[in-house]
Design an enzyme around this catalytic site. Structure first.
Site, PDB file in Angstrom:
ATOM      1  N   GLN A   1      16.248   4.008  12.933  1.00  0.00           N
ATOM      2  CA  GLN A   1      17.455   4.851  12.998  1.00  0.00           C
ATOM      3  C   GLN A   1      18.621   4.105  13.624  1.00  0.00           C
ATOM      4  O   GLN A   1      19.662   3.884  13.018  1.00  0.00           O
ATOM      5  CB  GLN A   1      17.168   6.096  13.841  1.00  0.00           C
ATOM      6  CG  GLN A   1      16.123   7.001  13.278  1.00  0.00           C
ATOM      7  CD  GLN A   1      15.793   8.130  14.244  1.00  0.00           C
ATOM      8  OE1 GLN A   1      16.257   8.165  15.383  1.00  0.00           O
ATOM      9  NE2 GLN A   1      14.977   9.057  13.797  1.00  0.00           N
ATOM     10  N   GLY A   2      18.421   3.728  14.911  1.00  0.00           N
ATOM     11  CA  GLY A   2      19.510   3.275  15.773  1.00  0.00           C
ATOM     12  C   GLY A   2      20.357   2.214  15.150  1.00  0.00           C
ATOM     13  O   GLY A   2      21.587   2.303  15.142  1.00  0.00           O
ATOM     14  N   GLY A   3      19.726   1.175  14.587  1.00  0.00           N
ATOM     15  CA  GLY A   3      20.539   0.197  13.925  1.00  0.00           C
ATOM     16  C   GLY A   3      20.018  -1.212  14.004  1.00  0.00           C
ATOM     17  O   GLY A   3      18.834  -1.440  14.273  1.00  0.00           O
TER      18      GLY A   3
ATOM     19  N   SER B   1      14.719  -5.738  15.778  1.00  0.00           N
ATOM     20  CA  SER B   1      13.653  -5.993  14.802  1.00  0.00           C
ATOM     21  C   SER B   1      14.122  -6.017  13.351  1.00  0.00           C
ATOM     22  O   SER B   1      13.571  -6.771  12.550  1.00  0.00           O
ATOM     23  CB  SER B   1      12.517  -4.994  14.975  1.00  0.00           C
ATOM     24  OG  SER B   1      13.016  -3.723  15.222  1.00  0.00           O
ATOM     25  N   LEU B   2      15.126  -5.225  12.990  1.00  0.00           N
ATOM     26  CA  LEU B   2      15.602  -5.309  11.606  1.00  0.00           C
ATOM     27  C   LEU B   2      16.213  -6.685  11.367  1.00  0.00           C
ATOM     28  O   LEU B   2      16.036  -7.291  10.308  1.00  0.00           O
ATOM     29  CB  LEU B   2      16.627  -4.197  11.323  1.00  0.00           C
ATOM     30  CG  LEU B   2      16.070  -2.767  11.263  1.00  0.00           C
ATOM     31  CD1 LEU B   2      17.203  -1.756  11.117  1.00  0.00           C
ATOM     32  CD2 LEU B   2      15.072  -2.593  10.123  1.00  0.00           C
TER      33      LEU B   2
ATOM     34  N   SER C   1      10.307   0.053   8.363  1.00  0.00           N
ATOM     35  CA  SER C   1      11.735  -0.323   8.345  1.00  0.00           C
ATOM     36  C   SER C   1      12.604   0.860   7.958  1.00  0.00           C
ATOM     37  O   SER C   1      13.681   1.067   8.517  1.00  0.00           O
ATOM     38  CB  SER C   1      11.983  -1.439   7.327  1.00  0.00           C
ATOM     39  OG  SER C   1      11.302  -2.595   7.665  1.00  0.00           O
TER      40      SER C   1
ATOM     41  N   LYS D   1       0.894  -1.168   0.000  1.00  0.00           N
ATOM     42  CA  LYS D   1       0.000   0.000   0.000  1.00  0.00           C
ATOM     43  C   LYS D   1       0.932   1.218   0.000  1.00  0.00           C
ATOM     44  O   LYS D   1       1.972   1.221   0.679  1.00  0.00           O
ATOM     45  CB  LYS D   1      -0.963  -0.024   1.177  1.00  0.00           C
ATOM     46  CG  LYS D   1      -0.413   0.321   2.516  1.00  0.00           C
ATOM     47  CD  LYS D   1      -1.568   0.545   3.502  1.00  0.00           C
ATOM     48  CE  LYS D   1      -1.052   0.757   4.901  1.00  0.00           C
ATOM     49  NZ  LYS D   1      -2.091   1.046   5.876  1.00  0.00           N
TER      50      LYS D   1
ATOM     51  N   ARG E   1      13.253   0.390  28.130  1.00  0.00           N
ATOM     52  CA  ARG E   1      12.350   1.422  27.603  1.00  0.00           C
ATOM     53  C   ARG E   1      11.085   1.622  28.422  1.00  0.00           C
ATOM     54  O   ARG E   1      10.610   2.747  28.575  1.00  0.00           O
ATOM     55  CB  ARG E   1      11.931   1.049  26.172  1.00  0.00           C
ATOM     56  CG  ARG E   1      13.014   1.293  25.198  1.00  0.00           C
ATOM     57  CD  ARG E   1      12.626   0.954  23.797  1.00  0.00           C
ATOM     58  NE  ARG E   1      13.816   1.190  22.993  1.00  0.00           N
ATOM     59  CZ  ARG E   1      13.920   0.958  21.711  1.00  0.00           C
ATOM     60  NH1 ARG E   1      12.883   0.488  21.038  1.00  0.00           N
ATOM     61  NH2 ARG E   1      15.018   1.219  21.068  1.00  0.00           N
TER      62      ARG E   1
ATOM     63  N   HIS F   1       5.611   2.552  19.694  1.00  0.00           N
ATOM     64  CA  HIS F   1       6.757   2.344  18.804  1.00  0.00           C
ATOM     65  C   HIS F   1       6.751   0.980  18.133  1.00  0.00           C
ATOM     66  O   HIS F   1       7.050   0.884  16.941  1.00  0.00           O
ATOM     67  CB  HIS F   1       8.029   2.506  19.646  1.00  0.00           C
ATOM     68  CG  HIS F   1       9.303   2.414  18.882  1.00  0.00           C
ATOM     69  ND1 HIS F   1       9.599   3.236  17.820  1.00  0.00           N
ATOM     70  CD2 HIS F   1      10.380   1.590  19.026  1.00  0.00           C
ATOM     71  CE1 HIS F   1      10.817   2.936  17.358  1.00  0.00           C
ATOM     72  NE2 HIS F   1      11.288   1.936  18.054  1.00  0.00           N
TER      73      HIS F   1
ATOM     74  N   GLU G   1       7.304  -7.431  11.996  1.00  0.00           N
ATOM     75  CA  GLU G   1       6.497  -6.912  13.113  1.00  0.00           C
ATOM     76  C   GLU G   1       5.074  -7.441  13.120  1.00  0.00           C
ATOM     77  O   GLU G   1       4.464  -7.558  14.184  1.00  0.00           O
ATOM     78  CB  GLU G   1       6.494  -5.366  13.083  1.00  0.00           C
ATOM     79  CG  GLU G   1       5.898  -4.775  14.362  1.00  0.00           C
ATOM     80  CD  GLU G   1       6.010  -3.261  14.446  1.00  0.00           C
ATOM     81  OE1 GLU G   1       6.717  -2.659  13.601  1.00  0.00           O
ATOM     82  OE2 GLU G   1       5.383  -2.683  15.351  1.00  0.00           O
TER      83      GLU G   1
END
Ligand code: SIN
Length: 548
Positions: A53-55, A383-384, A49, A41, A282, A343, A367
């Protein structure tokens, strides 16, 4: 309104629904065995994805080991991870990253070696990054380039998947809306891989892009799949707080580099809440921020990087620096107003270790799925890696499944769809906004039995309004959001303890009898055949331990 559905212009062996890291990696694997259609979509450059940012956490540094990554992930998951899934993640992760590097991914280096950063709850520096704070962007760039090179893969961008087609108990296609023409059609396939990402948009404050509306979770539920652990929603402590801007993510890597949290009076406060200070898990940081906001009667706290040096901040966090500057905040000189935002969904469509759902022919990764990797709280930057590892695994078993099944004829489904009528949803935007505010206020960082009962009742009223088929993407998204929000609220009401990201002010203790059970929701019969304990507002809530 008259039907505008028509016949599919294309055919494929495999459908991949969604095109973040998990979907693109799955498509590459599938393309070795057949024709693949990737449905998105909007555009693939709008996925969650790409905003990461962080990695990407991976045990590849000299000081690290997969066993330590495993231990850190299990600890973050508060006893609710599936250990075998975590083992798969950490053990297969390094090979998936090497493969990505082989396709051209450029991760940042220092002195010729990969630079590994630290984030909350990691006991080692293990976060690879790209262009400072553009890791997801780099990974998606490389995967899309690779996908575009494969002749077996066709991309259908700007095509919204309305529903999965289940015939004789097997998922064998999808109903798709062409966002340009407004036409709907049926796409048959041997196997379907769902990689639609999360549902952050069910909350008024979220770091997720506008298209994270839980479509995959809702359509899988309607198709008979089981959703697990939906009460576990991760709130990121530091999203930009400005009335004029969306809650842009301010990476945890900033705190990993020494950024501090200050309350509205300028005082550092995190050491009062946890020995790890600003790098506490977190959920603890998010609740501490809310407590400070309440104590100082403020709408936000501040993230302070001014002591890190302007040159370093600009080089290390170029995207964040440039974005904040667009909102007239020079982060090298000023404290950044921040507050928590939804998040990441730890829960999702239940899968086995190979991405198979409870519906034959339907696989899920990333996810949208609940593979058990995250338990009650996700370790930052896992998660990546999960998208790469489980995207590839889901594709492998989808190929095996497809070898035993033909592409179905779905003419009767098409005829039924063509004859169908669409309902209208008056003021979809208003409903979307009311839902987001309800979820934020009553099913947010801190919930209570009372607030959840109110939310469930309201959501059940809204569910009546969206029960029919719709023609527009806007109405279909709201329908999905209502259904996913119902699942989150019902599961949160059921879980009468506080563990990981799920905090109930009326039952703050972590361990009560049965706390290690997983919530499982389905809209039909409970697939596993385990005890059904409650039927609530059209959802079956099955409270036994995990399936399989
Ligand atoms: C961040 O950069 O803080 C987000 C990373 C993540 O959620 O994994």
């Amino acid at each position: 309104m008259a039907s505008r559905r028509s016949r599919a212009p294309v055919e494929a062996d495999f459908l991949v629904i969604g095109s973040g890291v998990a979907g693109l990696r799955a498509a590459l694997e599938l393309s070795r065995s057949g024709r693949v259609m990737v449905l998105t979509k909007g555009h693939p450059l709008q996925s969650s994805s790409i905003h990461a940012q962080g990695g990407v956490a991976v045990a590849m540094s000299e000081e690290d080991d997969v066993a330590i990554h495993l231990t850190d992930t299990l600890k973050a998951g508060h006893g609710l991870c599936r250990k075998e899934a975590v083992r798969v993640l950490v053990e297969e992760g390094p090979a998936r990253i090497q493969e990505l590097i082989g396709w051209g991914a450029k991760f940042d280096k220092v002195g010729g070696k990969f630079a590994f950063a630290r984030e909350a709850a990691h006991s080692r520096s293990r976060i690879l990054r790209a262009r400072g704070d553009a890791t997801g962007n780099e990974m998606v760039r490389v995967l899309i380039a690779e996908v575009n090179r494969q002749k077996q893969i066709q991309r259908l961008d700007h095509h919204f998947t309305v529903d999965l087609v289940v015939d004789a108990g097997r998922c064998c296609g999808a109903v798709v809306l062409d966002e340009g023409s407004g036409r709907q059609f049926v796409l048959p396939a041997r196997a379907i891989v769902l990689t639609t990402g999360g549902a952050g948009q069910i909350y008024a404050r979220t770091t997720n892009p506008a298209n994270a509306t839980g479509d995959g979770m809702a359509m899988a539920l309607r198709a008979g799949a089981v959703l697990q652990d939906m009460e576990f929603v991760q709130f990121h402590p530091t999203a930009l707080y400005l009335p004029s801007s969306p809650p842009f993510l301010l990476s945890e890597a900033m705190r990993g580099e020494g950024a501090q949290l200050r309350n509205n009076k300028g005082a550092l406060f995190m050491q009062r809440y946890h020995p790890m200070g600003a790098l506490a898990p977190r959920d603890i940081v998010s609740r501490a921020i809310l407590a400070e906001m309440a104590a100082t009667k403020a709408r936000h706290v501040y993230l302070d990087v001014t002591h890190l040096g302007a040159e370093f901040v600009k080089r290390r966090f170029p995207t964040i620096y440039a974005t904040c500057l667009r909102y007239d905040i020079d982060i090298t000189e000023e404290w950044i107003p921040v507050s928590p935002s939804a998040h990441y969904m730890m829960g999702g469509v239940w899968t086995d270790l190979n991405g198979a759902t409870t519906v034959p022919g339907l696989f899920a990764a990333g996810e949208v799925a609940c593979s058990g990797v995250h338990g009650a709280n996700r370790l930052a930057s896992n998660s990546l890696l999960e998208g790469l590892v489980f995207g590839a695994r889901a594709a492998t078993v989808a190929v095996a499944f497809a070898g035993r099944h033909d592409i179905p004829q779905l003419s009767s489904q098409e005829a039924a769809i063509r004859a169908g009528q669409f309902g209208t949803l008056d003021d979809a935007e208003k409903l979307r906004s009311s839902l987001r505010r309800t979820m934020w206020g009553q099913v947010g960082v801190i919930r209570s039995g009372e607030s959840l009962i109110r939310a469930c009742a309201q959501l059940s009223r809204w569910a009546q309004l969206v029960a029919q088929p719709f023609a527009s993407r806007a109405a279909l998204e709201v329908k999905n959001m209502v259904q996913v929000a119902q699942c989150v609220a019902e599961a949160a009401l059921w879980r009468e303890n506080s563990v990981g990201a799920h905090y109930r002010s009326d039952c703050p203790e972590a361990k009560r009898a049965g706390w290690q059970q997983h919530s499982r929701l389905s809209s039909g019969e409970v697939v596993s055949g385990k005890t059904l304990q409650k039927k609530s507002r059209g959802l079956l809530l099955s409270l036994r331990g995990r399936i399989g």
